[in-house]
Design a protein around this motif. Structure first.
Motif, short mmCIF file in Angstrom:
data_model
loop_
_atom_site.label_atom_id
_atom_site.label_comp_id
_atom_site.label_asym_id
_atom_site.label_seq_id
_atom_site.Cartn_x
_atom_site.Cartn_y
_atom_site.Cartn_z
N ARG A 136 -4.08 -31.34 34.14
CA ARG A 136 -3.47 -30.29 34.84
C ARG A 136 -3.76 -29.06 33.42
O ARG A 136 -4.44 -30.01 32.65
N SER A 137 -3.32 -28.18 33.42
CA SER A 137 -4.25 -27.08 32.63
C SER A 137 -3.37 -27.77 30.80
O SER A 137 -2.06 -28.27 31.02
N GLU A 138 -3.58 -26.64 30.35
CA GLU A 138 -2.76 -27.03 28.64
C GLU A 138 -1.51 -26.41 29.16
O GLU A 138 -0.69 -26.66 27.95
N GLN A 139 -1.97 -24.88 29.86
CA GLN A 139 0.40 -25.27 29.84
C GLN A 139 1.57 -25.77 30.44
O GLN A 139 2.35 -25.57 31.24
N LEU B 36 -6.86 -36.86 28.45
CA LEU B 36 -7.42 -35.35 27.89
C LEU B 36 -9.24 -35.83 28.84
O LEU B 36 -9.75 -36.25 28.28
N ALA B 37 -9.30 -34.38 28.90
CA ALA B 37 -10.61 -34.42 29.76
C ALA B 37 -11.44 -33.05 29.21
O ALA B 37 -10.48 -32.55 29.06
N MET C 238 -20.13 -24.23 35.24
CA MET C 238 -21.03 -23.79 35.92
C MET C 238 -21.83 -22.71 34.38
O MET C 238 -23.08 -22.64 34.45
N ASP C 239 -20.99 -22.30 33.94
CA ASP C 239 -21.05 -21.21 32.55
C ASP C 239 -21.45 -21.55 31.53
O ASP C 239 -21.77 -20.67 30.36
N ASP C 240 -21.25 -22.87 31.46
CA ASP C 240 -21.22 -24.19 30.32
C ASP C 240 -20.20 -23.58 29.34
O ASP C 240 -19.67 -24.60 28.70
N GLU C 241 -18.86 -22.82 30.62
CA GLU C 241 -17.95 -22.58 29.57
C GLU C 241 -16.77 -24.43 29.38
O GLU C 241 -16.94 -24.51 30.81
N LEU C 242 -16.36 -24.77 28.43
CA LEU C 242 -15.66 -25.58 27.80
C LEU C 242 -14.71 -25.30 27.95
O LEU C 242 -13.66 -25.03 27.33
N ALA C 243 -13.10 -26.10 29.47
CA ALA C 243 -11.96 -26.03 29.51
C ALA C 243 -11.33 -27.34 29.04
O ALA C 243 -11.29 -28.00 30.15
N PRO C 244 -10.43 -27.22 27.88
CA PRO C 244 -10.14 -29.20 28.31
C PRO C 244 -8.84 -29.11 29.10
O PRO C 244 -7.55 -28.14 28.86
N VAL C 245 -8.06 -30.11 29.30
CA VAL C 245 -7.24 -30.02 30.18
C VAL C 245 -6.84 -31.54 30.04
O VAL C 245 -7.63 -32.60 29.66
#
Length: 452
Positions: free
Chosen positions: A387-390, A360-361, A366-373
């Motif tokens: 890979r994306s969560e999907q 997991l990462a 840049m807008d500080d959004e945190l996206a788990p992948v």
């Protein structure tokens, strides 16, 4: 001689028999007891939390959705009542919430059954003068159920796992994005010592409830602990309000027979003997019951220690960490041979990467959004696949670490050739991770700093 000894023992047993008053209960006391007995026993049996404690070490073998199986007999009725009376879907979800719609509807059903049962019981048993014998077993049952919960929640904090240390991605999350429950969890998780002390108080309350001659102390300590938990659940919107309220209610019911003694102590009078009715009539029975309760305390303790040691290794400080563990700040981002400037309006450029748990990462844009992948790291080939969560493929990268705190990623990202250079953040410099210790002398309050 044996006859004399037997007679003496019988006389001793008779002397040890609980002195039950011959005075009848008033009608309202009998009605309240009937309702309380029916409702609270049902709650202990049907609410998916209390009786499961007593399987001890075998809790670790339960499936993740064991609550669904526990409620399987009552769920059809709960769903029908939810749909017919409240026009809502009372499906039980595997969310971990103890305040789901299905559980509130279950509570309504238990209250209705208890009310109807009380009316029938009152009509059919209207000539009975008291329920001292039944109340003794009822209070014992409540005390044991309460002890199991106190031990469970106590051990979850003694090993500080219920409120774990804030995850790395949490350190990058703006405070305003946290829900009240997250604020509470992170506040306690920052100080494992404080959490352990809270757990010690709950653990001690559970043990005192089961050890001979300490039940009253256990009830008082549990009442203080559960009152605090209930207030926190209500004010921080923690979804364990139903259970914590009922545990507090258990304490009050168990305390009720002892209120005259406590009042006497507070007013300077002699407290007298324990007033809680006991179901055991002889000293031998009392000794056997005390031994069983001590063994139960040992059984529950072994079970919870085993369970929490497993949790320590799987989700706690002893868990496996990512091979690239840390917070990494992007210092250079090149796409298709062109350097990409760190503009806040660029939704495709990365600002940071966080590696905490294996596979997991978290990508911070840049807008500080945190996206788990999802992250698959091949340490032998130095490959990183994201890979994306999907499940869609996002990146296929190779990585190098020219220095322990330096990471270079090259490869394909969203169909573009990229080269990304990152520097590792020194976690010891973050205010929440600094080993500050205790400062008895402080001229100024330390509120930390905003991370750049």
């Amino acid at each position: 001689m044996q006859t004399i000894d037997t007679a003496a023992e019988s006389a001793t047993d008779r002397d040890a028999t609980n002195a039950e008053s011959t005075r009848s209960w008033n009608p309202m006391s009998r009605i309240v007891f009937r309702f309380g007995f029916l409702y609270l026993v049902q709650f202990c049996v049907f609410y998916p939390q209390l009786l499961i404690d007593f399987i001890g070490p075998f809790q670790r073998l339960l499936p993740a959705d064991w609550a669904r199986y526990w409620m399987a007999p009552s769920l059809p009725v709960v769903k029908w009542v939810g749909s017919s009376l409240f026009h809502t879907d009372a499906t039980l979800h595997d969310s971990g919430s103890g305040d789901q719609t299905a559980l509130w509807v279950l509570l309504f059903c238990l209250l209705v059954i208890a009310a109807v049962g009380t009316v029938l019981w009152t009509v059919l048993d209207r000539n009975r003068s008291d329920y001292r014998r039944l109340s003794a077993w009822f209070l014992l049952f409540l005390r044991v159920c309460l002890a199991g919960q106190m031990l469970g929640y106590g051990f979850a904090k003694v090993f500080p796992l219920q409120m774990p240390e804030p995850a790395l991605a949490t350190l990058l999350t703006p405070y305003g994005d946290f829900a009240p429950m997250s604020v509470l969890w992170n506040q306690v998780g920052v100080s494992p010592v404080y959490e352990t002390l809270l757990g010690t108080a709950e653990l001690l309350g559970g043990l005192l409830l089961l050890l001979p001659r300490t039940q009253l102390a256990g009830i008082l300590l549990s009442l203080v602990g559960m009152a605090q938990v209930w207030v926190l659940n209500m004010t921080f919107d923690v979804p364990v309000k139903l259970l914590s309220f009922h545990m507090m209610l258990f304490c009050l019911v168990l305390l009720a027979p002892e209120l005259p003694r406590l009042t006497a102590v507070l007013t300077g009078r002699a407290a007298g003997r324990a007033a809680t009715p006991q179901p055991f009539r002889t000293r031998r029975a009392v000794r056997w019951a005390a031994s069983v309760q001590v063994l139960l305390a040992v059984w529950l303790t072994v079970g919870y220690v085993w369970l929490e040691l497993d949790n320590w290794r799987e989700i706690g400080p002893g868990r496996q960490k990512s091979e690239l563990y840390g917070i990494w700040t992007v210092t250079d981002f090149t796409r298709d041979g062109q350097s990409v400037p760190p503009l806040l309006t660029d939704e495709t450029r990365w600002r940071r990467m966080v590696f905490d748990q294996p596979q997991l990462a978290v990508v911070q844009r840049m807008d500080d959004e945190l996206a788990p992948v999802a992250a698959q790291i091949d340490t032998g080939a130095h490959r990183l696949a994201l890979r994306s969560e999907q499940g869609a493929e996002l990146a296929d990268l190779s990585y190098e670490r020219p220095a322990p705190n330096r990471l270079v990623l090259t490869g394909q990202l969203d169909g573009h050739a990229v080269a990304i250079a990152l520097d590792q953040v020194d976690l010891a410099q973050l205010p929440l991770r600094q080993a500050r210790g205790l400062h008895l002398v402080q001229d100024y309050a330390n509120f930390g700093k905003v991370m750049g």
